[in-house]
Design a protein around this motif. Structure first.
Motif, PDB file in Angstrom:
ATOM      1  N   VAL A 134      10.538  13.275   2.945  1.00  0.00           N
ATOM      2  CA  VAL A 134      10.604  12.014   3.690  1.00  0.00           C
ATOM      3  C   VAL A 134       9.235  11.702   4.289  1.00  0.00           C
ATOM      4  CG1 VAL A 134      11.681  10.753   5.585  1.00  0.00           C
ATOM      5  CG2 VAL A 134      13.027  12.404   4.262  1.00  0.00           C
ATOM      6  N   ARG A 135       8.819  10.442   4.117  1.00  0.00           N
ATOM      7  CA  ARG A 135       7.622   9.937   4.789  1.00  0.00           C
ATOM      8  C   ARG A 135       8.064   8.857   5.772  1.00  0.00           C
ATOM      9  NH1 ARG A 135       2.977   8.945   0.142  1.00  0.00           N
ATOM     10  NH2 ARG A 135       2.995  11.042  -0.762  1.00  0.00           N
ATOM     11  N   GLU A 136       7.704   9.017   7.026  1.00  0.00           N
ATOM     12  CA  GLU A 136       7.975   7.995   8.040  1.00  0.00           C
ATOM     13  C   GLU A 136       6.753   7.089   8.106  1.00  0.00           C
ATOM     14  OE1 GLU A 136       9.109   7.715  12.804  1.00  0.00           O
ATOM     15  OE2 GLU A 136       8.603   9.636  11.881  1.00  0.00           O
ATOM     16  N   GLN A 137       6.914   5.818   7.733  1.00  0.00           N
ATOM     17  CA  GLN A 137       5.762   4.937   7.576  1.00  0.00           C
ATOM     18  C   GLN A 137       6.053   3.523   8.057  1.00  0.00           C
ATOM     19  OE1 GLN A 137       5.356   5.502   3.274  1.00  0.00           O
ATOM     20  NE2 GLN A 137       3.429   6.572   3.631  1.00  0.00           N
ATOM     21  N   PRO A 138       5.054   2.841   8.631  1.00  0.00           N
ATOM     22  CA  PRO A 138       5.205   1.412   8.915  1.00  0.00           C
ATOM     23  C   PRO A 138       5.274   0.628   7.610  1.00  0.00           C
ATOM     24  CG  PRO A 138       2.961   2.134   9.340  1.00  0.00           C
ATOM     25  CD  PRO A 138       3.755   3.366   9.071  1.00  0.00           C
ATOM     26  N   SER A 139       5.648  -0.637   7.719  1.00  0.00           N
ATOM     27  CA  SER A 139       6.006  -1.428   6.538  1.00  0.00           C
ATOM     28  C   SER A 139       4.909  -1.483   5.483  1.00  0.00           C
ATOM     29  CB  SER A 139       6.386  -2.840   6.964  1.00  0.00           C
ATOM     30  OG  SER A 139       7.475  -2.804   7.850  1.00  0.00           O
ATOM     31  N   VAL A 140       3.668  -1.744   5.903  1.00  0.00           N
ATOM     32  CA  VAL A 140       2.584  -1.893   4.933  1.00  0.00           C
ATOM     33  C   VAL A 140       2.442  -0.637   4.082  1.00  0.00           C
ATOM     34  CG1 VAL A 140       0.096  -2.204   4.658  1.00  0.00           C
ATOM     35  CG2 VAL A 140       1.341  -3.586   6.333  1.00  0.00           C
ATOM     36  N   GLN A 141       2.428   0.510   4.720  1.00  0.00           N
ATOM     37  CA  GLN A 141       2.289   1.768   3.987  1.00  0.00           C
ATOM     38  C   GLN A 141       3.546   2.075   3.181  1.00  0.00           C
ATOM     39  OE1 GLN A 141       1.230   4.784   6.823  1.00  0.00           O
ATOM     40  NE2 GLN A 141      -0.575   3.675   7.529  1.00  0.00           N
ATOM     41  N   LEU A 142       4.707   1.747   3.729  1.00  0.00           N
ATOM     42  CA  LEU A 142       5.962   2.003   3.030  1.00  0.00           C
ATOM     43  C   LEU A 142       5.992   1.296   1.682  1.00  0.00           C
ATOM     44  CD1 LEU A 142       9.499   2.063   4.575  1.00  0.00           C
ATOM     45  CD2 LEU A 142       9.088   0.650   2.584  1.00  0.00           C
ATOM     46  N   PHE A 143       5.645   0.012   1.668  1.00  0.00           N
ATOM     47  CA  PHE A 143       5.666  -0.748   0.415  1.00  0.00           C
ATOM     48  C   PHE A 143       4.615  -0.231  -0.559  1.00  0.00           C
ATOM     49  CE2 PHE A 143       7.793  -3.949   3.141  1.00  0.00           C
ATOM     50  CZ  PHE A 143       8.941  -4.103   2.376  1.00  0.00           C
ATOM     51  N   GLU A 144       3.466   0.198  -0.047  1.00  0.00           N
ATOM     52  CA  GLU A 144       2.429   0.727  -0.922  1.00  0.00           C
ATOM     53  C   GLU A 144       2.880   2.028  -1.580  1.00  0.00           C
ATOM     54  OE1 GLU A 144      -1.200   0.694  -2.911  1.00  0.00           O
ATOM     55  OE2 GLU A 144      -0.114  -0.868  -1.794  1.00  0.00           O
ATOM     56  N   THR A 145       3.606   2.848  -0.840  1.00  0.00           N
ATOM     57  CA  THR A 145       4.124   4.101  -1.393  1.00  0.00           C
ATOM     58  C   THR A 145       5.108   3.841  -2.520  1.00  0.00           C
ATOM     59  OG1 THR A 145       3.878   5.182   0.769  1.00  0.00           O
ATOM     60  CG2 THR A 145       5.321   6.244  -0.822  1.00  0.00           C
ATOM     61  N   ILE A 146       5.965   2.843  -2.338  1.00  0.00           N
ATOM     62  CA  ILE A 146       6.923   2.492  -3.395  1.00  0.00           C
ATOM     63  C   ILE A 146       6.190   1.902  -4.587  1.00  0.00           C
ATOM     64  CG2 ILE A 146       8.935   1.088  -3.976  1.00  0.00           C
ATOM     65  CD1 ILE A 146       9.616   1.124  -0.961  1.00  0.00           C
ATOM     66  N   ARG A 147       5.192   1.072  -4.307  1.00  0.00           N
ATOM     67  CA  ARG A 147       4.426   0.436  -5.385  1.00  0.00           C
ATOM     68  C   ARG A 147       3.765   1.476  -6.278  1.00  0.00           C
ATOM     69  NH1 ARG A 147       1.570  -2.419  -2.330  1.00  0.00           N
ATOM     70  NH2 ARG A 147       2.758  -4.371  -2.478  1.00  0.00           N
ATOM     71  N   LYS A 148       3.249   2.543  -5.667  1.00  0.00           N
ATOM     72  CA  LYS A 148       2.570   3.596  -6.424  1.00  0.00           C
ATOM     73  C   LYS A 148       3.534   4.622  -7.005  1.00  0.00           C
ATOM     74  CE  LYS A 148      -1.770   3.399  -3.794  1.00  0.00           C
ATOM     75  NZ  LYS A 148      -2.679   4.157  -2.887  1.00  0.00           N
ATOM     76  N   ARG A 149       4.832   4.417  -6.789  1.00  0.00           N
ATOM     77  CA  ARG A 149       5.884   5.334  -7.254  1.00  0.00           C
ATOM     78  C   ARG A 149       5.705   6.730  -6.656  1.00  0.00           C
ATOM     79  NH1 ARG A 149       8.684   2.797 -11.579  1.00  0.00           N
ATOM     80  NH2 ARG A 149       8.205   0.586 -11.334  1.00  0.00           N
ATOM     81  N   GLU A 150       5.127   6.787  -5.451  1.00  0.00           N
ATOM     82  CA  GLU A 150       5.054   8.051  -4.733  1.00  0.00           C
ATOM     83  C   GLU A 150       6.368   8.347  -4.023  1.00  0.00           C
ATOM     84  OE1 GLU A 150       0.256   7.678  -3.778  1.00  0.00           O
ATOM     85  OE2 GLU A 150       1.720   7.526  -2.159  1.00  0.00           O
ATOM     86  N   ALA A 151       7.212   7.338  -3.901  1.00  0.00           N
ATOM     87  CA  ALA A 151       8.563   7.494  -3.349  1.00  0.00           C
ATOM     88  C   ALA A 151       9.556   6.921  -4.342  1.00  0.00           C
ATOM     89  CB  ALA A 151       8.684   6.775  -2.006  1.00  0.00           C
ATOM     90  N   ASP A 152      10.709   7.569  -4.448  1.00  0.00           N
ATOM     91  CA  ASP A 152      11.757   7.040  -5.328  1.00  0.00           C
ATOM     92  C   ASP A 152      12.285   5.712  -4.805  1.00  0.00           C
ATOM     93  OD1 ASP A 152      12.044   9.290  -7.285  1.00  0.00           O
ATOM     94  OD2 ASP A 152      12.441  10.390  -5.438  1.00  0.00           O
ATOM     95  N   PHE A 153      12.420   5.616  -3.485  1.00  0.00           N
ATOM     96  CA  PHE A 153      12.813   4.359  -2.868  1.00  0.00           C
ATOM     97  C   PHE A 153      12.437   4.391  -1.397  1.00  0.00           C
ATOM     98  CE2 PHE A 153      16.598   7.085  -2.556  1.00  0.00           C
ATOM     99  CZ  PHE A 153      16.954   6.951  -1.219  1.00  0.00           C
ATOM    100  N   GLY A 154      12.535   3.235  -0.762  1.00  0.00           N
ATOM    101  CA  GLY A 154      12.243   3.144   0.654  1.00  0.00           C
ATOM    102  C   GLY A 154      13.439   2.644   1.435  1.00  0.00           C
ATOM    103  N   ILE A 155      13.384   2.841   2.749  1.00  0.00           N
ATOM    104  CA  ILE A 155      14.387   2.300   3.661  1.00  0.00           C
ATOM    105  C   ILE A 155      13.615   1.498   4.694  1.00  0.00           C
ATOM    106  CG2 ILE A 155      16.348   2.800   5.168  1.00  0.00           C
ATOM    107  CD1 ILE A 155      16.081   5.746   3.990  1.00  0.00           C
ATOM    108  N   GLY A 156      13.755   0.186   4.625  1.00  0.00           N
ATOM    109  CA  GLY A 156      12.943  -0.635   5.511  1.00  0.00           C
ATOM    110  C   GLY A 156      13.388  -2.082   5.506  1.00  0.00           C
ATOM    111  N   PRO A 157      12.548  -2.975   6.042  1.00  0.00           N
ATOM    112  CA  PRO A 157      12.946  -4.369   6.213  1.00  0.00           C
ATOM    113  C   PRO A 157      12.907  -5.162   4.915  1.00  0.00           C
ATOM    114  CG  PRO A 157      10.684  -4.064   6.900  1.00  0.00           C
ATOM    115  CD  PRO A 157      11.210  -2.693   6.575  1.00  0.00           C
ATOM    116  N   VAL A 158      13.772  -6.169   4.848  1.00  0.00           N
ATOM    117  CA  VAL A 158      13.738  -7.128   3.744  1.00  0.00           C
ATOM    118  C   VAL A 158      12.607  -8.118   4.006  1.00  0.00           C
ATOM    119  CG1 VAL A 158      14.995  -8.968   2.555  1.00  0.00           C
ATOM    120  CG2 VAL A 158      16.209  -6.905   3.313  1.00  0.00           C
ATOM    121  N   VAL A 159      11.754  -8.326   3.009  1.00  0.00           N
ATOM    122  CA  VAL A 159      10.681  -9.310   3.115  1.00  0.00           C
ATOM    123  C   VAL A 159      10.728 -10.220   1.894  1.00  0.00           C
ATOM    124  CG1 VAL A 159       9.207  -7.754   4.448  1.00  0.00           C
ATOM    125  CG2 VAL A 159       8.979  -7.828   1.961  1.00  0.00           C
ATOM    126  N   GLU A 160      10.045 -11.356   1.982  1.00  0.00           N
ATOM    127  CA  GLU A 160      10.029 -12.311   0.884  1.00  0.00           C
ATOM    128  C   GLU A 160       8.979 -11.876  -0.139  1.00  0.00           C
ATOM    129  OE1 GLU A 160      11.998 -14.945   0.335  1.00  0.00           O
ATOM    130  OE2 GLU A 160      13.166 -14.414   2.100  1.00  0.00           O
TER     131      GLU A 160
END
Length: 323
Positions: A134-160
């Protein structure tokens, strides 16, 4: 004593697979090429199957091969039977896969601090062979982690955005933790415009909630007055309890016992809610172990009454609004 042994007991998957190839392609040669066998070997398998069933399955001529009526009936039955076998084998394999493996997730700090532990504890109990990171991350870093496929998925806010897929799991309304020195009220709500008359305590711009809040305020010609920006919700709570300003935060992070010198008031006009979702890269498929953890999160993150409501108007950056 009469034997109960049936000749059908000798009909096996290899014979049926050979039959399916010939039946679907109307060709012994094509079936032989697809099964990497000789034409004579495939022909022998079909003869063996016909002998066991006691009926011809094909009309054979020098020019073509056609199914008999019995062959057409068997073709339909064999397709259904093999599909059932494949489905069963797949389920068995998935059940084995979910007992082992590795799952990496990124989670927003507010959910990690309040709701994640109970789900992880349940998952670890049921699937002790799976390693969860588990990585605890603010939104900007969270989305970047998912983008790079460093995380299988994230748990965070819905954005447009069209880059990610969101499956909303809970609705998290916004509250203000207001020191009593600023107002006296018997209500349990406060208008957004009223809050702008006070010094506000907000999260820093790296947080998706801050961006969404500012977008909503701009729509209503309101501005934030603040001298403080923080990264952690716990810091906002501490500052509000000290009387330094009104903290805007999510319901999930409200302390169980509210400080006697503050009010916890639901923000209205508009009522705003952050939607928390399972986030994946668009087109990404999850492993069995990851998929099972995502399912448990959908069940275990919301408290009663927090499941998402039908779609409502949203701000540009994802807050759900009730005017």
């Amino acid at each position: 004593m009469k034997s109960t042994h049936s000749p059908l007991a000798n009909v096996n998957l290899k014979l049926l697979q050979a039959f399916l190839l010939v039946g679907e392609h109307s060709s012994f040669r094509a079936a032989a090429e697809m099964s990497y066998r000789s034409t004579s070997a495939v022909s022998a398998q079909i003869r063996q199957l016909e002998d066991q069933l006691g009926v011809p399955l094909f009309h054979r001529t020098t020019r073509n091969v056609r199914l008999t009526a019995e062959g057409q009936q068997l073709l339909e039955c064999a397709r259904r039977a093999l599909l059932e076998v494949e489905t069963g084998l797949r389920k068995i394999q998935e059940a084995a896969d979910v007992q082992r493996g590795r799952v990496a997730i990124s989670c927003s700090p507010t959910i990690a601090a309040t709701r994640l532990a109970r789900v992880l504890a349940a998952y670890e109990k049921d699937y002790p062979g799976v390693e969860v990171y588990v990585r605890e991350q603010p939104s900007v870093q969270l989305f970047e982690t998912i983008r790079k496929r460093e995380a299988d998925f994230g748990i965070g806010p819905v954005v447009e955005t069209g880059e990610f897929q969101f499956e909303t799991v809970l609705e998290d309304p916004l509250y203000a933790l207001v020191p009593k020195r600023f107002i006296t009220t018997s209500n349990d709500t406060i208008a957004l415009a009223t809050l702008t008359n006070m010094p506000l305590l907000v999260l820093n711009p790296a947080n998706a909630l801050r961006e969404a809040l500012e977008a909503t305020m701009r729509e209503r010609n309101l501005t934030i007055t603040t001298r403080y920006e923080f990264t952690q919700a716990a810091t906002l709570i501490s500052m509000a309890s000290a009387g330094l300003g009104a903290a805007i935060l999510q319901k999930v992070v409200l302390p169980p016992v509210i400080d006697k010198n503050t009010y916890a008031l639901r923000i209205v006009s508009p009522a705003m809610s952050r939607e928390v979702a399972i986030i994946t890269a668009r087109g990404q498929s999850l492993s069995p172990a990851s998929r099972r953890l995502a399912e448990l999160l959908k069940q275990g993150l919301p408290d009663p009454g927090e499941h998402p409501r039908p779609t409502r108007r949203k701000s540009r950056v994802g807050l759900a609004l009730d005017s």
